[in-house]
Design an enzyme around this catalytic site. Structure first.
Site, PDB file in Angstrom:
ATOM      1  N   PRO A   3       0.835  -1.211   0.000  1.00  0.00           N
ATOM      2  CA  PRO A   3       0.000   0.000   0.000  1.00  0.00           C
ATOM      3  C   PRO A   3       0.868   1.259   0.000  1.00  0.00           C
ATOM      4  O   PRO A   3       1.497   1.593   0.999  1.00  0.00           O
ATOM      5  CB  PRO A   3      -0.784  -0.112   1.300  1.00  0.00           C
ATOM      6  CG  PRO A   3       0.076  -0.945   2.196  1.00  0.00           C
ATOM      7  CD  PRO A   3       0.908  -1.836   1.328  1.00  0.00           C
ATOM      8  N   ASP A  17       5.865   3.227   1.490  1.00  0.00           N
ATOM      9  CA  ASP A  17       5.048   2.126   2.010  1.00  0.00           C
ATOM     10  C   ASP A  17       4.342   2.615   3.275  1.00  0.00           C
ATOM     11  O   ASP A  17       4.984   2.836   4.308  1.00  0.00           O
ATOM     12  CB  ASP A  17       5.989   0.947   2.317  1.00  0.00           C
ATOM     13  CG  ASP A  17       5.244  -0.266   2.854  1.00  0.00           C
ATOM     14  OD1 ASP A  17       4.062  -0.122   3.231  1.00  0.00           O
ATOM     15  OD2 ASP A  17       5.860  -1.345   2.893  1.00  0.00           O
ATOM     16  N   HIS A  18       3.017   2.766   3.208  1.00  0.00           N
ATOM     17  CA  HIS A  18       2.311   3.389   4.333  1.00  0.00           C
ATOM     18  C   HIS A  18       2.198   2.476   5.550  1.00  0.00           C
ATOM     19  O   HIS A  18       1.772   2.897   6.620  1.00  0.00           O
ATOM     20  CB  HIS A  18       0.914   3.863   3.899  1.00  0.00           C
ATOM     21  CG  HIS A  18       0.419   5.025   4.695  1.00  0.00           C
ATOM     22  ND1 HIS A  18       0.347   5.032   6.067  1.00  0.00           N
ATOM     23  CD2 HIS A  18       0.004   6.260   4.308  1.00  0.00           C
ATOM     24  CE1 HIS A  18      -0.112   6.193   6.493  1.00  0.00           C
ATOM     25  NE2 HIS A  18      -0.321   6.962   5.432  1.00  0.00           N
ATOM     26  N   ARG A  19       2.645   1.233   5.415  1.00  0.00           N
ATOM     27  CA  ARG A  19       2.610   0.369   6.598  1.00  0.00           C
ATOM     28  C   ARG A  19       3.650   0.837   7.614  1.00  0.00           C
ATOM     29  O   ARG A  19       3.482   0.672   8.806  1.00  0.00           O
ATOM     30  CB  ARG A  19       2.908  -1.091   6.202  1.00  0.00           C
ATOM     31  CG  ARG A  19       1.771  -1.724   5.399  1.00  0.00           C
ATOM     32  CD  ARG A  19       2.162  -3.077   4.887  1.00  0.00           C
ATOM     33  NE  ARG A  19       3.312  -3.008   3.986  1.00  0.00           N
ATOM     34  CZ  ARG A  19       3.928  -4.081   3.484  1.00  0.00           C
ATOM     35  NH1 ARG A  19       3.554  -5.294   3.828  1.00  0.00           N
ATOM     36  NH2 ARG A  19       4.944  -3.930   2.667  1.00  0.00           N
ATOM     37  N   VAL A  20       4.760   1.393   7.128  1.00  0.00           N
ATOM     38  CA  VAL A  20       5.798   1.842   8.070  1.00  0.00           C
ATOM     39  C   VAL A  20       6.027   3.351   8.021  1.00  0.00           C
ATOM     40  O   VAL A  20       6.490   3.955   8.987  1.00  0.00           O
ATOM     41  CB  VAL A  20       7.141   1.108   7.808  1.00  0.00           C
ATOM     42  CG1 VAL A  20       7.073  -0.319   8.282  1.00  0.00           C
ATOM     43  CG2 VAL A  20       7.541   1.187   6.344  1.00  0.00           C
TER      44      VAL A  20
END
Lengths: 464, 570
Positions: free
Chosen positions: A266, A436-439
């Protein structure tokens, strides 16, 4: 300046060859096999010497040498020196001609012990020179050149091709319709260093001459700007027949796999406009020392990453942050029919001059397809720069395994309103980071970009 | 630098070969004229034990009498010469040569005047050595400040070194005015008359000043009119994009790309300035290698340091047959032809071209025809005593020519030395200048300096005269002071005779080479031999130890002479 070198620069050739060729002479015991062909290596004439130039060959092919004879004059970074042989024999084949440059330790000639071995030495020389020439961009090297005359043919052809391309590419008004290439002295020097063909470069200097930055830009793209800018020049390189289906090369397969894989991540994007007047001034000042814009941008990015470790992190398992211990800037380079990302390791710690040198080395290796895996897979943050083509903004796809990639557009004069209500022009470039919007979160990127713009707008730290 | 051979008139050759006359040099008795006459030197009677001997030999010398007889007879034959004179000595040209001669003339009690048609100081002060040193001072500092590697290794941090072109140009101009002022004042203070206007020789001992009818007479006259930049035909100088050193020193622009035609002293110094200020340079050299006037080994090393790592490329073995200044939308065009075959080779397109192909004597309008003197390529022919030779090959009485106008050695300090030599002669002491003892320097970074013969010249001479030639070399890398400055790049080279220790030539490339050369040039001028000078003590640590090392590394068969007769206790 004759000087007897105390370090041996001759050594016997490979064990492999000992087995195959020397057996007929040795009867019982392989252990006492003597090498009959020796390589003459480029000697290290000083502690700082990495390569040497052959000033002249004192002996020519076929000459008998006795121990102590001066064979060749080598120009190092410090002096010209006569190099002497420590062995008797016959100078069978010269691999590096006068004026040629060879890395320390690489063979420059072959010495045969007796006349019977000359042919063997010559064939060794040929295989060694053809393996080194295959690294050049010669389009279709003859598979196994039998004699040197033949092997020079494809090179000639390549020159013709280049000349043909020039007539289309060069826009210099006074260059007789593109028959001549006008390049400044520094541009010529850089082109030689970076092994770039001047004829393929479009000049942007005064009256269309090729200046240093054109060569750097060309080299930074792996030598493909000519084909992008002038579509007409492209077909001579790799002609794809229209209507045919051409399978991916190994590299193109890898790119395809990675691109599909990236869809599982994402991502989101944040852009920023950075004023580059100070950076441009710095670059102008130190480019004569071989500093490239790529190295400066990598350095600036690395310094900003050092303050924002999260941007340098990645998400490997979907459950955790992986904070990378070093800042390795991967820079996307287009090479013939593909894309590769050589890595500038520890870019925050290495000074910009070393980075520039390293970058040149990596680009050369990339074009010669000699990059080692650790030189293109260890990136923790990626830069993609299409600015040299005039692209002002674009969007990059995040390479799997990393947290962020930055797309860098061209720096161009822009009319800006200043705080005191005046209007002026500044050189500005747009950067666009995909993360990467997870991190990495929006505010992380915003802060990182703010730091980066401060570094670029006040670049004095880049040179230390 | 041109060092044209000086031809001796036959009446003197016999005296030269007398060994005691040149006792210091202990020459082999060969009399092959052209090179020997250069060594034919008389020395100032300074601290040597054998001075008195030399003096005596001078006075007893038959030739000395003939010399003066010749002149007085010439004088008596010339009825037009005035009986009393306005001045003892009149010098045409107030450059460095004329200035040096004037000062020495005053010291010798002569009533002296200089004639100047332009500005006091001549080429050197106004359009040559002096303003170029100002530019080179800037270029040296710019190089240091921009050499991050070097600074870093010394532990210095500098950011953003830049320069203001106009301020640099002003510095050069101010320096020239200041030195010009100093020169003018020093002459005025000593009572030298400065007569303004071009000097024209009307006849023996008679000079017209300017266009007026102001005619001045003098017992002796020195021509010191110097030289102007030489521009080969086919080259159109517009002063903006195609320029000579005269224009370049004003530094009105710093072009992105400048071609320098000629890679001698002038071209080399300007390449140092321009590359330090950010220009890229292309050399055009007619000979097959760059820096043709230098010792080959020095020029090879210099090329490695001053050319290859900089933004310079070059074309050798070519003439610039045609140079057209930039016009709207067009660059400067330089047509190159092969120096040997004259075939068209290439066309360069650059932003500017500097013509540094040497200098031509400025002798037109001097009225030389009035005294039957024919110039050779513009140069005034002179003998080894700077006495002017007329069209018939005989000496013109009371007329001398020094400096660039005679072309013997086109260096400011050579002109001055020649002027002093002339004053010595007209005040009754014979003097012949040893041109091989005159040092020369090129103020690049690092500098190049030399005195005497190059190695090929020395070997040729050795072969001809039957003596061995040896070479000793030392590196700046071995010098403590150079290493402290982190400037270890450099070489000093000594060319000498191993049999008697005579110094034939010294060549230095390295930090402050121009200042280091004088130990060698003084040794040559005074005839000091290596076996003696190697005992001289040098302060430690200094760059001068490079020469100390050099002298000590020479292998001379001759023993040191006993210089100090009585030990001095401390």
């Amino acid at each position: 300046m004759s000087q007897l070198l105390q370090t041996p620069f001759l050594s016997s050739t490979t064990v492999l060859r000992l087995k195959s060729t020397s057996l007929r002479r040795t009867t019982t015991n392989n252990l006492i096999v003597r090498a009959k062909i020796r390589e003459i290596f480029m000697p290290a004439l000083s502690s700082t010497m990495t390569e040497g130039k052959i000033v002249s060959w004192i002996k020519s092919e076929g000459d008998k040498l006795s121990k102590g004879d001066s064979v060749v004059v080598v120009e190092s970074d410090k002096a010209d020196m006569d190099v002497e042989t420590f062995y008797d024999g016959i100078l069978a084949a010269i691999v590096v001609e006068e004026g040629g440059v060879a890395a320390v330790g690489s063979p420059i000639a072959f010495l045969a012990e007796n006349e019977e071995d000359i042919e063997l030495a010559k064939s060794k020389a040929l295989s060694s020179s053809s393996s080194s020439s295959s690294s050049s961009s010669t389009p279709a090297p003859a598979p196994a050149p039998a004699i040197p005359v033949e092997s020079s043919q494809p090179k000639k052809a390549a020159e013709n091709v280049v000349a043909a391309a020039v007539s289309v590419v060069s826009k210099h008004p006074a260059s007789e319709g593109g028959k001549r290439v006008i390049a400044s002295p520094y541009a010529k020097k850089l082109a030689k260093e970076l092994k770039v063909e001047l004829g393929q470069i479009v000049g942007t200097g005064p009256l269309g001459r090729i200046v240093a930055k054109d060569v750097e830009a060309f080299a930074a793209t792996g030598g493909s700007s000519g084909s992008v800018v002038e579509a007409a020049a492209e077909p001579v390189k790799t002609v794809a027949e229209l209507g045919s289906v051409v399978p991916f090369t190994t590299m193109q397969n890898a790119v395809s796999r990675n691109m599909v894989e990236s869809l599982a991540v994402p991502t989101f994007r944040v852009g920023y406009t950075i004023t580059t007047d100070a950076l441009d001034a710095l670059y102008k000042k130190i480019k004569s020392k071989g500093v490239t814009m790529t190295a400066l941008l990598a350095k600036a990015t690395a310094l900003a990453l050092a303050k924002h470790p999260v941007i340098n992190s990645s998400c490997r398992d979907g459950k955790s942050f992986t904070y990378n211990s070093s800042i390795n800037i991967a820079v996307a380079v287009a090479i013939d029919g593909g894309l590769i990302t050589p890595v500038l390791q520890d870019a925050d710690k290495v000074d910009v001059y070393s980075l520039s040198r390293k970058w040149k080395e990596l680009v050369d290796k990339a074009r010669a397809k000699q990059l080692q895996p650790n030189e293109y897979t260890t990136g923790t943050f990626t830069l993609s720069n299409l600015g040299m083509f005039g692209v002002d903004r674009f969007d990059a796809i995040l390479p799997p395994g990393t947290g962020a990639i930055m797309a860098v557009g061209t720096s161009q004069p822009t009319v800006v309103a200043t705080k005191d209500g005046r209007i002026g022009t500044k050189n500005q470039m747009q950067v666009n980071v995909t993360a990467d919007h997870r991190v990495i979160y929006g505010s992380d990127l915003a802060l990182f970009l703010q730091t980066l713009s401060q570094i670029i707008e006040d670049p004095k730290d880049l040179t230390f | 630098m041109t060092l044209s051979p000086i031809s001796l008139s036959s009446s003197y050759t016999t005296t030269i070969s007398q060994p005691h006359h040149c006792s210091l040099f202990n020459t082999t008795t060969s009399t092959t004229a052209t090179s020997l006459n250069l060594k034919f030197c008389s020395l100032k009677p300074e601290p040597f034990a054998f001075t008195s001997l030399r003096h005596r030999s001078h006075h007893n010398h038959p030739f000395r009498r003939t010399h003066f007889n010749a002149i007085s007879s010439a004088l008596s034959n010339n009825g037009t010469a005035p009986k009393s004179f306005d001045y003892d000595l009149l010098i045409i040209g107030a450059g460095v040569g004329g200035h040096g001669a004037a000062l020495h003339a005053v010291e010798k009690g002569l009533k002296t005047a200089v004639v100047e048609g332009d500005v006091v100081g001549g080429t050197c002060v106004n359009r040559g050595c002096v303003p170029s040193k100002a530019l080179l001072a800037v270029s040296g500092r710019m190089r240091e400040l921009r050499n991050d590697h070097h600074l870093k290794s010394l532990g210095i941090q500098v950011s953003n070194a830049g320069y203001d072109r106009q301020a640099v140009a002003d510095h050069a101009n101010n320096l020239a005015s200041k030195i010009r002022g100093n020169l003018t004042n020093s002459m005025k203070a000593l009572g030298v008359d400065i007569l303004t206007g071009f000097g024209t020789i009307l006849g023996p001992q008679k000079v017209k000043i300017g266009s007026s009818n102001n005619i001045v007479t003098a017992k002796d006259i020195i021509i010191a009119t110097g030289s102007v930049p030489f521009v080969p035909k086919g080259i159109e100088v517009d002063g903006k994009t195609v320029i000579t050193s005269d224009h370049a020193l004003k530094l009105e622009t710093v072009p992105d790309w400048i071609a320098i035609v000629g890679s001698g002293y002038i071209g080399l110094e300007f390449s140092d300035v321009y590359t330090a200020l950010g220009s890229e340079v292309t050399f055009v050299e007619a000979l097959d290698q760059l820096m043709p006037g230098f010792d080959p080994e020095i020029s090879k090393l210099a090329q490695r340091v001053l050319i290859n790592p900089r933004n310079i490329d070059y074309h050798t073995g070519v003439f610039a047959s045609k140079i057209t200044p930039a016009r709207v939308g067009k660059p400067v065009l330089i047509e190159l032809i092969d120096a040997k075959t004259k075939e068209q080779k290439d066309t360069l397109e650059v932003d500017a071209a500097l013509i540094a192909t040497g200098r031509a004597p400025f002798t037109q309008g001097l009225g030389l025809e009035n005294i039957d003197v024919t110039t050779q390529r513009g140069f005034v022919p002179v003998d080894e005593r700077m006495r002017v030779i007329d069209a018939n090959g005989s000496l013109v009485p009371h007329l001398y020519c020094i400096g660039d106008a005679n072309g013997k050695m086109m260096l400011a300090h050579a002109a001055s030395a020649q002027g002093i030599s002339v004053v010595e002669q007209v005040t009754g002491r014979d003097h012949v200048l040893n041109h091989l003892s005159i040092p020369a320097a090129c103020f690049t970074h690092p500098e190049i300096s030399m005195v005497g013969l190059t190695e090929p010249q020395a070997r040729e001479k050795g072969e001809k005269e039957g003596f061995d030639v040896s070479v000793a070399k030392t590196s700046f890398k071995a010098n403590t002071k150079a290493l402290a400055e982190n400037e270890g790049e450099g070489l000093a080279k000594l060319i000498y005779r191993p049999d008697n220790g005579e110094i034939l030539g010294v060549h230095i490339f390295g930090l402050h080479a121009a200042d280091l050369i004088h130990e060698a040039s003084n040794a040559i001028a005074l005839g000091t031999r290596i076996q003696d000078i190697k005992f001289a003590v040098h302060a430690h640590p200094t760059l001068s130890e490079v020469l100390d090392e050099l002298f000590k590394s020479a292998k001379v068969k001759a023993q040191a002479s006993d210089q100090v007769k009585e030990p001095v206790a401390v």
